[in-house]
Enzyme design. Sequence first.
Site, PDB file in Angstrom:
ATOM      1  N   SER A 128       3.809   2.352   7.797  1.00 39.60           N
ATOM      2  CA  SER A 128       4.124   3.095   6.554  1.00 39.60           C
ATOM      3  C   SER A 128       5.263   2.762   5.631  1.00 39.60           C
ATOM      4  CB  SER A 128       3.716   4.737   6.530  1.00 39.60           C
ATOM      5  OG  SER A 128       4.046   5.436   5.484  1.00 39.60           O
ATOM      6  N   GLU A 130       6.885   5.123   3.993  1.00 37.94           N
ATOM      7  CA  GLU A 130       7.541   6.100   4.350  1.00 37.94           C
ATOM      8  C   GLU A 130       8.731   5.638   5.379  1.00 37.94           C
ATOM      9  OE1 GLU A 130       7.828  10.012   4.075  1.00 37.94           O
ATOM     10  OE2 GLU A 130       6.965   9.056   2.083  1.00 37.94           O
ATOM     11  N   TYR A 158       7.757  12.391  10.640  1.00 39.44           N
ATOM     12  CA  TYR A 158       6.566  11.198  10.324  1.00 39.44           C
ATOM     13  C   TYR A 158       7.031  10.061  10.500  1.00 39.44           C
ATOM     14  CZ  TYR A 158       2.813   8.783   8.013  1.00 39.44           C
ATOM     15  OH  TYR A 158       2.070   7.777   7.731  1.00 39.44           O
TER      16      TYR A 158
HETATM   17  P1  NAP Z   1      -6.117  10.723   7.781  1.00 37.53           P
HETATM   18  O1  NAP Z   1      -7.107  10.705   6.673  1.00 37.53           O
HETATM   19  O2  NAP Z   1      -5.107  11.837   8.052  1.00 37.53           O
HETATM   20  O3  NAP Z   1      -6.723  10.266   9.074  1.00 37.53           O
HETATM   21  C1  NAP Z   1      -5.810  10.168  10.298  1.00 37.53           C
HETATM   22  C2  NAP Z   1      -6.923   9.878  11.430  1.00 37.53           C
HETATM   23  O4  NAP Z   1      -6.294  10.169  12.640  1.00 37.53           O
HETATM   24  C3  NAP Z   1      -8.143  11.110  11.515  1.00 37.53           C
HETATM   25  O5  NAP Z   1      -9.113  10.493  11.847  1.00 37.53           O
HETATM   26  C4  NAP Z   1      -7.716  12.157  12.681  1.00 37.53           C
HETATM   27  O6  NAP Z   1      -8.529  12.712  13.100  1.00 37.53           O
HETATM   28  C5  NAP Z   1      -7.138  10.796  13.579  1.00 37.53           C
HETATM   29  N1  NAP Z   1      -6.331  11.582  14.558  1.00 37.53           N
HETATM   30  C6  NAP Z   1      -5.173  12.773  14.481  1.00 37.53           C
HETATM   31  N2  NAP Z   1      -4.746  12.640  15.702  1.00 37.53           N
HETATM   32  C7  NAP Z   1      -5.580  11.808  16.581  1.00 37.53           C
HETATM   33  C8  NAP Z   1      -5.427  11.948  18.071  1.00 37.53           C
HETATM   34  N3  NAP Z   1      -4.382  12.680  18.609  1.00 37.53           N
HETATM   35  N4  NAP Z   1      -6.356  10.990  18.619  1.00 37.53           N
HETATM   36  C9  NAP Z   1      -7.191  10.250  17.959  1.00 37.53           C
HETATM   37  N5  NAP Z   1      -7.370  10.433  16.543  1.00 37.53           N
HETATM   38  C10 NAP Z   1      -6.319  11.356  15.809  1.00 37.53           C
HETATM   39  O7  NAP Z   1      -4.925   9.363   7.206  1.00 37.53           O
HETATM   40  P2  NAP Z   1      -5.368   8.107   6.379  1.00 37.53           P
HETATM   41  O8  NAP Z   1      -4.925   8.487   4.975  1.00 37.53           O
HETATM   42  O9  NAP Z   1      -6.674   7.450   6.502  1.00 37.53           O
HETATM   43  O10 NAP Z   1      -4.254   7.174   7.049  1.00 37.53           O
HETATM   44  C11 NAP Z   1      -4.615   6.207   7.913  1.00 37.53           C
HETATM   45  C12 NAP Z   1      -3.442   5.779   8.734  1.00 37.53           C
HETATM   46  O11 NAP Z   1      -2.779   5.013   7.863  1.00 37.53           O
HETATM   47  C13 NAP Z   1      -2.507   6.792   9.436  1.00 37.53           C
HETATM   48  O12 NAP Z   1      -2.116   6.331  10.683  1.00 37.53           O
HETATM   49  C14 NAP Z   1      -1.609   6.986   8.327  1.00 37.53           C
HETATM   50  O13 NAP Z   1      -0.354   7.541   9.020  1.00 37.53           O
HETATM   51  C15 NAP Z   1      -1.337   5.512   7.728  1.00 37.53           C
HETATM   52  N6  NAP Z   1      -0.932   5.328   6.592  1.00 37.53           N
HETATM   53  C16 NAP Z   1      -1.559   6.142   5.336  1.00 37.53           C
HETATM   54  C17 NAP Z   1      -1.248   5.812   4.183  1.00 37.53           C
HETATM   55  C18 NAP Z   1      -1.785   6.503   2.897  1.00 37.53           C
HETATM   56  O14 NAP Z   1      -1.439   6.423   1.949  1.00 37.53           O
HETATM   57  N7  NAP Z   1      -3.202   6.979   3.385  1.00 37.53           N
HETATM   58  C19 NAP Z   1      -0.221   4.953   3.762  1.00 37.53           C
HETATM   59  C20 NAP Z   1       0.581   4.516   5.016  1.00 37.53           C
HETATM   60  C21 NAP Z   1       0.037   4.620   6.044  1.00 37.53           C
HETATM   61  P3  NAP Z   1      -8.782  14.099  12.698  1.00 37.53           P
HETATM   62  O15 NAP Z   1      -9.783  14.370  11.668  1.00 37.53           O
HETATM   63  O16 NAP Z   1      -9.450  15.044  13.992  1.00 37.53           O
HETATM   64  O17 NAP Z   1      -7.685  14.894  12.446  1.00 37.53           O
HETATM   65  O1  G4F Z   2       0.750  13.092  -1.191  1.00 35.94           O
HETATM   66  P1  G4F Z   2       2.061  13.136  -0.345  1.00 35.94           P
HETATM   67  O2  G4F Z   2       1.769  14.147   0.662  1.00 35.94           O
HETATM   68  O3  G4F Z   2       2.128  11.852   0.338  1.00 35.94           O
HETATM   69  P2  G4F Z   2       3.473  11.335   1.064  1.00 35.94           P
HETATM   70  O4  G4F Z   2       4.655  12.253   1.371  1.00 35.94           O
HETATM   71  O5  G4F Z   2       3.933  10.172   0.107  1.00 35.94           O
HETATM   72  O6  G4F Z   2       2.860  10.421   2.271  1.00 35.94           O
HETATM   73  C1  G4F Z   2       1.495   9.787   2.056  1.00 35.94           C
HETATM   74  O7  G4F Z   2       1.589   8.541   1.850  1.00 35.94           O
HETATM   75  C2  G4F Z   2       2.659   7.870   2.949  1.00 35.94           C
HETATM   76  C3  G4F Z   2       2.915   6.370   2.711  1.00 35.94           C
HETATM   77  O8  G4F Z   2       3.903   6.148   1.725  1.00 35.94           O
HETATM   78  C4  G4F Z   2       1.730   7.701   4.226  1.00 35.94           C
HETATM   79  F1  G4F Z   2       2.404   6.987   5.161  1.00 35.94           F
HETATM   80  C5  G4F Z   2       1.562   9.174   4.452  1.00 35.94           C
HETATM   81  O9  G4F Z   2       0.753   9.175   5.784  1.00 35.94           O
HETATM   82  C6  G4F Z   2       0.899  10.049   3.498  1.00 35.94           C
HETATM   83  O10 G4F Z   2      -0.237   9.630   3.470  1.00 35.94           O
HETATM   84  O11 G4F Z   2       3.167  13.519  -1.095  1.00 35.94           O
HETATM   85  C7  G4F Z   2       3.454  12.621  -2.426  1.00 35.94           C
HETATM   86  C8  G4F Z   2       4.662  13.485  -3.280  1.00 35.94           C
HETATM   87  C9  G4F Z   2       5.790  13.662  -2.197  1.00 35.94           C
HETATM   88  O12 G4F Z   2       7.007  13.176  -2.789  1.00 35.94           O
HETATM   89  C10 G4F Z   2       5.896  15.376  -1.987  1.00 35.94           C
HETATM   90  O13 G4F Z   2       6.668  15.782  -1.956  1.00 35.94           O
HETATM   91  O14 G4F Z   2       4.228  14.397  -3.585  1.00 35.94           O
HETATM   92  C11 G4F Z   2       4.998  15.521  -3.409  1.00 35.94           C
HETATM   93  N1  G4F Z   2       4.411  16.653  -3.664  1.00 35.94           N
HETATM   94  C12 G4F Z   2       4.574  17.621  -4.634  1.00 35.94           C
HETATM   95  N2  G4F Z   2       3.782  18.998  -4.537  1.00 35.94           N
HETATM   96  C13 G4F Z   2       3.447  17.272  -2.930  1.00 35.94           C
HETATM   97  C14 G4F Z   2       3.112  18.425  -3.293  1.00 35.94           C
HETATM   98  N3  G4F Z   2       2.894  16.621  -1.941  1.00 35.94           N
HETATM   99  C15 G4F Z   2       2.038  17.646  -1.273  1.00 35.94           C
HETATM  100  N4  G4F Z   2       1.343  17.077  -0.216  1.00 35.94           N
HETATM  101  N5  G4F Z   2       1.572  18.621  -1.699  1.00 35.94           N
HETATM  102  C16 G4F Z   2       2.115  19.192  -2.605  1.00 35.94           C
HETATM  103  O15 G4F Z   2       1.818  20.545  -3.209  1.00 35.94           O
END
Ligand code: NAP
Ligand code: G4F
Length: 365
Positions: A128, A130, A158
């Site tokens: 990520s 992050e 995280y």
């Molecule tokens: P997500 O929607 O939160 O999906 C996470 C998945 O992990 C869900 O299917 C969840 O299942 C499963 N999970 C959680 N704990 C588990 C466990 N102990 N054993 C097996 N499965 C488990 O996240 P996403 O946005 O699709 O992201 C996918 C991956 O990319 C994650 O690793 C995230 O950290 C990473 N990532 C995401 C972003 C982004 O912007 N979306 C960016 C960078 C990296 P449940 O439904 O049961 O919770």
């Molecule tokens: O949507 P967010 O929670 O995403 P964040 O923290 O950037 O993390 C996501 O992206 C990462 C990749 O850079 C992934 F690795 C991670 O798993 C996840 O998918 O928050 C985005 C921004 C932050 O700065 C947060 O402080 O939005 C700001 N924010 C403001 N109000 C909020 C809120 N975030 C959330 N979730 N909820 C709010 O009410």
Amino acid sequence: MKTAIVFGVNGQDGSHLADLLVEKQYKVLGVVRRSSTDNTDRIKHLLKNNDNFNIVEGDITDSSSIMSVVNTYEHVDEIYNLAAQSHVGTSFKQPGLTWDVTGKGCMNILQAIVDLGLHGTRFYQASSSEMFGDSYDTDLSGEKYQNENTRFLPQSPYAIAKCAAHQAVRLYREAYNLHASAGILFNHEGPRRGDNFVTKKITNWAVDFKLWMEKHNLNIDDLNPCEGFIYGRVLGESIPKLRLGNLDAFRDWGYAGDYVEAMWLMLQQDYPDDYVICTGKTYTVRQFLDLAFKAIGVSDWSDYVVVDKNFYRPAEVDYLRGDSSKAKQNLGWTPKHDLNDLVSLMVYSRLNEKLQNHAGFVKNI
Ligand code: NAP
Ligand code: G4F
């Protein structure tokens, strides 16, 4: 026929990746945690319609569970680890769980690959942006960016767990000669995004607000916003305001459907490597609000949004803007959608979902 195992298949990315792999004629085994309620909403369409898609129960914190999942097929071509406790805010409240799932879980899968002698199996880890936290480099025009050479300075439990997993991928690649790659993905969103991420929270609220106004036949001039609520013309007509945290953070937001293609491309290369995947453009949460409200025909959202300190994090990542030149050059990957497309997609699919649900249709976006 190629085989793939996807951990986290019922998440946002897992479901898009499963769609892509099935389309590419893979036999796919998706791993889903046990849940007391149905958690297969995002993969329902695959479960109903595709013989090459199956799910199995498993948890990446449990090594024996991983071993038995990974042993299901005689030969596994590709394993994707998308499972994580993926919410940054939650990681401050549940750091131990986040460490076990998001950090150690990845190591558990890598070790299972080694212990089972699966040398022909390719592995993808969801790293990520992050991990960069407060760190960035500066280009010749003075603009900040992050790429594969930018150092990590994680700002949350995280991000620390993701850094550990990322380093484990590098180590297992070098120590055991595994074909293990990590995609350093910047934020990516879409209609399947979890409801408590900021883009989904905003677009859902905006659409619900629009539908509430339509239902009560209200115009902007009829509204009376005060304290935490917006009131209509008659008693009892009200909707809670949208409560958000920090509106000034910059994020590089792309569309999840584009990003899973990059994951797949990484595992098709002769050599494993790490790649930054992003759009190269950055916007504040405030700018995202502008676009989402514009999409529902509202030009000024300030009366409808409350900044609530409860949504602030103990530490914030202020600025993310990626440079995915390496992915473009080696994988031929570039994003197909920009932020305007993304906002429209999220707003219109929420509208669709609400209207279709209302009419009794099954949603499948
Ligand atoms: P997500 O929607 O939160 O999906 C996470 C998945 O992990 C869900 O299917 C969840 O299942 C499963 N999970 C959680 N704990 C588990 C466990 N102990 N054993 C097996 N499965 C488990 O996240 P996403 O946005 O699709 O992201 C996918 C991956 O990319 C994650 O690793 C995230 O950290 C990473 N990532 C995401 C972003 C982004 O912007 N979306 C960016 C960078 C990296 P449940 O439904 O049961 O919770
Ligand atoms: O949507 P967010 O929670 O995403 P964040 O923290 O950037 O993390 C996501 O992206 C990462 C990749 O850079 C992934 F690795 C991670 O798993 C996840 O998918 O928050 C985005 C921004 C932050 O700065 C947060 O402080 O939005 C700001 N924010 C403001 N109000 C909020 C809120 N975030 C959330 N979730 N909820 C709010 O009410």
